[in-house]
Design an enzyme around this catalytic site. Sequence first.
Site, short mmCIF file in Angstrom:
data_model
loop_
_atom_site.label_atom_id
_atom_site.label_comp_id
_atom_site.label_asym_id
_atom_site.label_seq_id
_atom_site.Cartn_x
_atom_site.Cartn_y
_atom_site.Cartn_z
N SER A 1 0.79 -1.23 0.00
CA SER A 1 0.00 0.00 0.00
C SER A 1 0.82 1.29 0.00
O SER A 1 1.74 1.42 -0.79
CB SER A 1 -1.05 -0.02 1.11
OG SER A 1 -1.95 -1.10 0.89
N CYS B 1 -1.75 -3.26 3.73
CA CYS B 1 -2.66 -4.39 3.57
C CYS B 1 -1.93 -5.69 3.94
O CYS B 1 -0.89 -5.66 4.60
CB CYS B 1 -3.17 -4.44 2.13
SG CYS B 1 -1.85 -4.45 0.89
N SER C 1 -0.65 -0.86 -7.23
CA SER C 1 -0.76 0.25 -6.30
C SER C 1 -0.46 1.55 -7.02
O SER C 1 0.37 1.59 -7.94
CB SER C 1 0.19 0.10 -5.11
OG SER C 1 -0.26 -0.89 -4.22
N HIS D 1 -5.39 0.74 -4.55
CA HIS D 1 -4.72 -0.54 -4.35
C HIS D 1 -5.64 -1.66 -4.81
O HIS D 1 -6.84 -1.63 -4.53
CB HIS D 1 -4.32 -0.72 -2.89
CG HIS D 1 -3.47 0.41 -2.39
ND1 HIS D 1 -2.14 0.55 -2.74
CD2 HIS D 1 -3.76 1.49 -1.63
CE1 HIS D 1 -1.66 1.64 -2.20
NE2 HIS D 1 -2.62 2.24 -1.52
#
Length: 361
Positions: A64, A78, A236, A249
């Site tokens: 992320s 994440c 991302s 994302h």
Amino acid sequence: MAVSGFEGFEKRLELHFSGDDPVFNMGLRQLSFDSLEQILHEVQCSVVSAVGNHYFDAYVLSESSLFVYPTKIIIKTCGTTQLLKSIPPLLHHALNLGLTISSCRYTRGNFIFPLSQPFPHTSFHEEVVYLEDSLPNHLCYRKASVMPSNVTAHVWHVFSACDQTPLVHFPPSDLYTVEICMTELDRTQARKFFRRPGDGKTGDAAGKEMTEIAGIHKINPNALICDFAFDPCGYSMNGIDGDRYSTIHVTPEDGYSYASFECVGSIYDDEDDEDGADGDDFIRMLRRAVQVFRPGKVSVSVTTATTASHRLWARVAGAMEPLGLKCRSCMADEFPAAGSVLFQTFTARRKKTGECGGGGR
């Protein structure tokens, strides 16, 4: 432990600081790259790409994003990252820069694979206990809450803390933060975030290709985009537009597909300008972001200190409903260091015979 896929739902931490003229002295932006990497090491992620401007620095992480302003830092991660473990080293480095934490906000959705999460993210209760223990005592105004919905897979968790009463600490502001979580992505759209085996491209080059193919560059044409594609799949992106950021994302795997879009908006973004022209740029941006993924389920959280928060309900619904997404639940709560948090969920309408419509499946 049960076999699980990659956890797309992010954990998000936002910390604000105060000090002697931190904007003039660059504040947190003085942190060296080595210091940032040490902080991220505690979280178990690393920087893969970066971009910056006059206002802030934006980093794409292996899980992320990270945004660093002079007096504010936002970390969003994440997977099985241990995001809250970034707090002790962050407070240490900030203190060395003459900065003192003034507020904290932690948010996340409902994990798809909760049993795979490590300490301190094994439960929201455990996260709150860790936050309570990690934050200094002067952040004495605190609140934790779980905001439910009629879409069981989408539940919103919020913790906030600040050092002054909300009335003093947060004067009315026109800005708000939008966090969108999307699941059950359209398979055709999700396939655009898989890399071709042996494509020979770098993550940056493959990321730029995905940005173009998926139409992400059209969401906010004014934004400078820093993007990255993972191998064999995943994507991302951070966008910077003046002092505002946006981030996307994507976890595209079938069965647990997920995408998120986050940005900063203003209550004035949708008002007509002085010449009477339609000024709905922000609503168009939300629609474009959701259209990229055509999700079956969506949750939208809007955090705002403005006293006009009630106006945002209709704006969010107005952005989602033309895409074939029907509002299933909505609620609001008040938090120190955050103001109002508005949480809405949407699901794709099923088309009836002869019905035409947008974005749902």
